[in-house]
Design a protein around this motif. Structure first.
Motif, PDB file in Angstrom:
ATOM      1  N   ALA A   3      59.186  -4.210  32.183  1.00  0.00           N
ATOM      2  CA  ALA A   3      59.663  -5.571  32.407  1.00  0.00           C
ATOM      3  C   ALA A   3      60.503  -5.649  33.679  1.00  0.00           C
ATOM      4  CB  ALA A   3      60.480  -6.045  31.205  1.00  0.00           C
ATOM      5  N   LEU A   4      61.375  -4.670  33.896  1.00  0.00           N
ATOM      6  CA  LEU A   4      62.203  -4.652  35.096  1.00  0.00           C
ATOM      7  C   LEU A   4      61.352  -4.496  36.350  1.00  0.00           C
ATOM      8  CD1 LEU A   4      65.198  -2.449  33.872  1.00  0.00           C
ATOM      9  CD2 LEU A   4      65.190  -4.926  34.237  1.00  0.00           C
ATOM     10  N   GLN A   5      60.335  -3.628  36.256  1.00  0.00           N
ATOM     11  CA  GLN A   5      59.454  -3.412  37.409  1.00  0.00           C
ATOM     12  C   GLN A   5      58.710  -4.691  37.765  1.00  0.00           C
ATOM     13  OE1 GLN A   5      59.041  -0.729  39.247  1.00  0.00           O
ATOM     14  NE2 GLN A   5      57.108  -1.070  40.326  1.00  0.00           N
ATOM     15  N   VAL A   6      58.220  -5.399  36.761  1.00  0.00           N
ATOM     16  CA  VAL A   6      57.477  -6.642  37.008  1.00  0.00           C
ATOM     17  C   VAL A   6      58.385  -7.685  37.648  1.00  0.00           C
ATOM     18  CG1 VAL A   6      56.255  -8.554  35.899  1.00  0.00           C
ATOM     19  CG2 VAL A   6      55.833  -6.201  35.149  1.00  0.00           C
ATOM     20  N   ILE A   7      59.651  -7.751  37.176  1.00  0.00           N
ATOM     21  CA  ILE A   7      60.599  -8.722  37.736  1.00  0.00           C
ATOM     22  C   ILE A   7      60.924  -8.386  39.191  1.00  0.00           C
ATOM     23  CG2 ILE A   7      62.966  -9.583  37.576  1.00  0.00           C
ATOM     24  CD1 ILE A   7      62.735  -9.243  34.535  1.00  0.00           C
ATOM     25  N   ASP A   8      61.138  -7.093  39.461  1.00  0.00           N
ATOM     26  CA  ASP A   8      61.513  -6.672  40.815  1.00  0.00           C
ATOM     27  C   ASP A   8      60.355  -6.771  41.804  1.00  0.00           C
ATOM     28  OD1 ASP A   8      64.048  -6.170  39.917  1.00  0.00           O
ATOM     29  OD2 ASP A   8      63.719  -4.025  39.617  1.00  0.00           O
ATOM     30  N   GLY A  12      53.089  -9.705  43.572  1.00  0.00           N
ATOM     31  CA  GLY A  12      52.016 -10.299  42.783  1.00  0.00           C
ATOM     32  C   GLY A  12      51.039  -9.286  42.228  1.00  0.00           C
ATOM     33  N   ALA A  13      51.394  -8.005  42.254  1.00  0.00           N
ATOM     34  CA  ALA A  13      50.512  -6.959  41.743  1.00  0.00           C
ATOM     35  C   ALA A  13      50.335  -7.107  40.232  1.00  0.00           C
ATOM     36  CB  ALA A  13      51.098  -5.580  42.063  1.00  0.00           C
ATOM     37  N   PRO A  14      49.128  -6.844  39.715  1.00  0.00           N
ATOM     38  CA  PRO A  14      48.903  -6.946  38.264  1.00  0.00           C
ATOM     39  C   PRO A  14      49.462  -5.729  37.536  1.00  0.00           C
ATOM     40  CG  PRO A  14      46.899  -6.218  39.355  1.00  0.00           C
ATOM     41  CD  PRO A  14      47.892  -6.494  40.447  1.00  0.00           C
ATOM     42  N   TYR A  15      49.976  -5.965  36.350  1.00  0.00           N
ATOM     43  CA  TYR A  15      50.466  -4.886  35.490  1.00  0.00           C
ATOM     44  C   TYR A  15      49.770  -4.995  34.137  1.00  0.00           C
ATOM     45  CZ  TYR A  15      54.233  -3.832  38.777  1.00  0.00           C
ATOM     46  OH  TYR A  15      54.937  -3.456  39.886  1.00  0.00           O
ATOM     47  N   LEU A  16      49.854  -3.928  33.346  1.00  0.00           N
ATOM     48  CA  LEU A  16      49.214  -3.976  32.042  1.00  0.00           C
ATOM     49  C   LEU A  16      49.880  -5.033  31.163  1.00  0.00           C
ATOM     50  CD1 LEU A  16      50.249  -1.138  29.611  1.00  0.00           C
ATOM     51  CD2 LEU A  16      51.563  -1.640  31.643  1.00  0.00           C
ATOM     52  N   SER A  17      49.087  -5.656  30.322  1.00  0.00           N
ATOM     53  CA  SER A  17      49.576  -6.729  29.446  1.00  0.00           C
ATOM     54  C   SER A  17      50.234  -6.107  28.218  1.00  0.00           C
ATOM     55  CB  SER A  17      48.425  -7.642  29.036  1.00  0.00           C
ATOM     56  OG  SER A  17      47.730  -8.115  30.165  1.00  0.00           O
ATOM     57  N   HIS A  18      51.433  -5.591  28.405  1.00  0.00           N
ATOM     58  CA  HIS A  18      52.091  -4.823  27.350  1.00  0.00           C
ATOM     59  C   HIS A  18      52.315  -5.657  26.089  1.00  0.00           C
ATOM     60  CE1 HIS A  18      55.518  -2.970  25.210  1.00  0.00           C
ATOM     61  NE2 HIS A  18      54.959  -1.841  25.586  1.00  0.00           N
ATOM     62  N   GLU A  98      40.110  -5.161  30.616  1.00  0.00           N
ATOM     63  CA  GLU A  98      40.422  -6.169  31.625  1.00  0.00           C
ATOM     64  C   GLU A  98      41.587  -5.712  32.507  1.00  0.00           C
ATOM     65  OE1 GLU A  98      41.179  -9.735  29.504  1.00  0.00           O
ATOM     66  OE2 GLU A  98      39.117  -9.978  28.804  1.00  0.00           O
ATOM     67  N   ASP A  99      42.630  -5.191  31.852  1.00  0.00           N
ATOM     68  CA  ASP A  99      43.800  -4.744  32.622  1.00  0.00           C
ATOM     69  C   ASP A  99      43.454  -3.568  33.522  1.00  0.00           C
ATOM     70  OD1 ASP A  99      45.328  -6.692  31.555  1.00  0.00           O
ATOM     71  OD2 ASP A  99      46.659  -5.396  30.405  1.00  0.00           O
ATOM     72  N   LEU A 100      42.692  -2.623  33.005  1.00  0.00           N
ATOM     73  CA  LEU A 100      42.313  -1.465  33.814  1.00  0.00           C
ATOM     74  C   LEU A 100      41.510  -1.895  35.040  1.00  0.00           C
ATOM     75  CD1 LEU A 100      41.350   1.342  31.255  1.00  0.00           C
ATOM     76  CD2 LEU A 100      43.186   1.396  32.949  1.00  0.00           C
ATOM     77  N   ALA A 101      40.615  -2.840  34.865  1.00  0.00           N
ATOM     78  CA  ALA A 101      39.798  -3.307  35.993  1.00  0.00           C
ATOM     79  C   ALA A 101      40.681  -3.964  37.054  1.00  0.00           C
ATOM     80  CB  ALA A 101      38.737  -4.285  35.497  1.00  0.00           C
ATOM     81  N   ARG A 102      41.608  -4.819  36.628  1.00  0.00           N
ATOM     82  CA  ARG A 102      42.480  -5.512  37.594  1.00  0.00           C
ATOM     83  C   ARG A 102      43.413  -4.531  38.294  1.00  0.00           C
ATOM     84  NH1 ARG A 102      46.161  -8.456  35.824  1.00  0.00           N
ATOM     85  NH2 ARG A 102      46.125  -7.837  33.633  1.00  0.00           N
ATOM     86  N   ILE A 103      43.989  -3.617  37.533  1.00  0.00           N
ATOM     87  CA  ILE A 103      44.949  -2.670  38.111  1.00  0.00           C
ATOM     88  C   ILE A 103      44.242  -1.692  39.043  1.00  0.00           C
ATOM     89  CG2 ILE A 103      46.570  -0.812  37.549  1.00  0.00           C
ATOM     90  CD1 ILE A 103      47.200  -2.373  34.951  1.00  0.00           C
ATOM     91  N   HIS A 104      43.073  -1.215  38.628  1.00  0.00           N
ATOM     92  CA  HIS A 104      42.334  -0.273  39.471  1.00  0.00           C
ATOM     93  C   HIS A 104      41.928  -0.940  40.793  1.00  0.00           C
ATOM     94  CE1 HIS A 104      38.879   2.322  40.691  1.00  0.00           C
ATOM     95  NE2 HIS A 104      39.708   3.256  40.302  1.00  0.00           N
ATOM     96  N   LYS A 105      41.549  -2.199  40.736  1.00  0.00           N
ATOM     97  CA  LYS A 105      41.201  -2.929  41.959  1.00  0.00           C
ATOM     98  C   LYS A 105      42.412  -3.013  42.887  1.00  0.00           C
ATOM     99  CE  LYS A 105      39.369  -7.381  43.560  1.00  0.00           C
ATOM    100  NZ  LYS A 105      38.863  -8.720  43.140  1.00  0.00           N
ATOM    101  N   ALA A 192      53.403   4.780  44.365  1.00  0.00           N
ATOM    102  CA  ALA A 192      53.501   5.838  43.356  1.00  0.00           C
ATOM    103  C   ALA A 192      54.210   5.331  42.103  1.00  0.00           C
ATOM    104  CB  ALA A 192      54.237   7.048  43.940  1.00  0.00           C
ATOM    105  N   GLN A 193      55.258   4.522  42.279  1.00  0.00           N
ATOM    106  CA  GLN A 193      55.975   3.964  41.134  1.00  0.00           C
ATOM    107  C   GLN A 193      55.088   3.004  40.357  1.00  0.00           C
ATOM    108  OE1 GLN A 193      58.711   4.765  39.807  1.00  0.00           O
ATOM    109  NE2 GLN A 193      59.015   3.084  38.355  1.00  0.00           N
ATOM    110  N   TYR A 194      54.264   2.246  41.056  1.00  0.00           N
ATOM    111  CA  TYR A 194      53.326   1.323  40.403  1.00  0.00           C
ATOM    112  C   TYR A 194      52.350   2.098  39.517  1.00  0.00           C
ATOM    113  CZ  TYR A 194      49.562  -2.138  39.978  1.00  0.00           C
ATOM    114  OH  TYR A 194      48.612  -2.988  39.484  1.00  0.00           O
ATOM    115  N   LEU A 195      51.816   3.197  40.039  1.00  0.00           N
ATOM    116  CA  LEU A 195      50.927   4.038  39.240  1.00  0.00           C
ATOM    117  C   LEU A 195      51.650   4.580  38.018  1.00  0.00           C
ATOM    118  CD1 LEU A 195      49.165   6.142  42.036  1.00  0.00           C
ATOM    119  CD2 LEU A 195      48.272   4.125  40.864  1.00  0.00           C
ATOM    120  N   GLU A 196      52.865   5.060  38.225  1.00  0.00           N
ATOM    121  CA  GLU A 196      53.624   5.696  37.144  1.00  0.00           C
ATOM    122  C   GLU A 196      53.887   4.735  35.990  1.00  0.00           C
ATOM    123  OE1 GLU A 196      55.914   9.013  35.501  1.00  0.00           O
ATOM    124  OE2 GLU A 196      54.297   8.780  36.968  1.00  0.00           O
ATOM    125  N   ILE A 197      54.329   3.529  36.310  1.00  0.00           N
ATOM    126  CA  ILE A 197      54.712   2.585  35.263  1.00  0.00           C
ATOM    127  C   ILE A 197      53.501   2.129  34.464  1.00  0.00           C
ATOM    128  CG2 ILE A 197      54.546   0.397  36.524  1.00  0.00           C
ATOM    129  CD1 ILE A 197      57.560   1.455  34.422  1.00  0.00           C
TER     130      ILE A 197
END
Length: 346
Positions: A3-8, A12-18, A98-105, A192-197
């Protein structure tokens, strides 16, 4: 953390729909508990009836006064509950896909941007004489009296010669390159942080799913390692290249101090200012490093392991989705025979 990463992150990068994934698992678990309760009531009715037919029976109940008046589950009701549970599980993995496709793109897009930045910086290093490309090296070898056996030595001599010929220009170039490098490090560290989270989020959700949903209701065979493809060879290669560029810049500073006379070096630095500190590249985090370890181990003996896991009825999330911290997942340290025996005995 997600949640903190998405806020910061303002990119506009996509994240998994936790939250939707978590809610999907919770709905499935609620239906599963209802199903288990109805199965228990049907089994109890069957036992009390002496093994007589109960499924769909409309015979009056002969239960003692005060006993529960709830009718036992029929076969049709249980089949309907099973179908609902399976359908909910399919909905969960539709979200995952769906999330994997968006994030991988987005990962591929970020890699393309990083590749452009790296290429630009490498070009600047060549122009500044801190990197020697192959065509330039061949031209140099063609004009020297004797061809040296050590090309690295020849490159170092050329770099030091340029530093001594114009110390002030060398300092300016190195400082500009340091600022460009620090900007690149910031972008690469964010990548790298985007991949990690995201890798951590998928691992934790799939681990929870594997622990709470029995094998018979899972719409995908375990382990579900689709999120491993987020940690690409390209990202790893580019992070290594950036580290090498940092080493080149750090080495150039030391070489400048050694090659240029102290008076001239001091004069150049008085004009240009202090050396800017080189930023540290964070690189891949423990979640991504664990993915790399698992990929490597699965390449060696993955087929038998995945087959054994897919046939297992019990939860083994510590093996399928191991928490980072160990050098290798516990199961990867066992012999193939021990793995097969452990799973097939469950």
């Amino acid at each position: 953390k997600l949640a903190l990463q998405v806020i910061d992150d303002q990119s506009g990068a996509p994240y998994l729909s936790h939250k939707p994934m978590k809610e999907a698992i919770n709905r499935t678990v609620r239906e599963l508990r209802l199903y288990q309760a109805r199965v228990q009531s049907a089994d109890q009715s069957w036992q009390e009836g002496g093994g007589g037919a109960w499924a769909g029976s409309s015979a009056p109940s002969s239960a003692a006064p005060g006993a529960s008046s709830e009718q036992p589950a029929s076969t049709a009701e249980l089949y309907e509950l099973e179908a609902r549970i399976s359908s909910l599980d399919q909905q969960l993995f539709a979200l995952v896909d769906e999330d994997l496709a968006r994030i991988h793109k987005h990962v591929r897009y970020s890699e393309a941007m990083l590749q452009t930045h790296i290429a630009d910086l490498q070009g600047r290093l060549i122009s500044a004489g801190l990197l020697i490309d192959e065509p330039h090296l061949k031209r140099l070898e063609a004009v020297v009296m004797s061809k040296p056996d050590d090309k690295t030595f020849l490159c170092r001599q050329l770099i030091e010669l340029r530093m001594r010929s114009d110390p002030a220009s060398s300092v300016r170039d190195q400082m500009e390159l340091a600022h460009e490098y620090n900007t690149l490090v910031e972008v690469a560290s964010s990548h790298a942080q985007y991949l990690e989270i995201n890798v951590a989020g998928f691992r934790k959700l799939l681990k929870r799913h594997e622990k709470q949903i029995p094998q018979r209701f899972r719409s995908r065979p375990d382990p579900c390692l689709g999120f491993h493809r987020l940690v690409t060879h390209t990202s790893r290669m580019m992070l290594d290249l950036i580290r090498q560029i940092g080493n080149v810049l750090a080495d150039a500073r030391q070489r400048f101090q050694q090659a240029v006379p102290p008076e001239e070096a001091a004069a150049a630095l008085r004009t240009a200012g202090r050396w800017p500190e080189l930023s540290e590249l964070k690189g891949l985090g423990p979640e991504c490093e664990m993915v790399i370890t698992i990929k490597r181990q699965l390449k060696d003996h993955g087929a038998q392991l995945i087959q054994a896991v897919s046939q297992s009825s019990g939860p083994c999330s510590g093996f399928l989705y191991p928490k980072p911290g160990a050098n290798a997942p516990p199961i990867m340290q066992m012999s193939t025979t021990d793995k097969m025996d452990m799973y097939l005995s469950q």
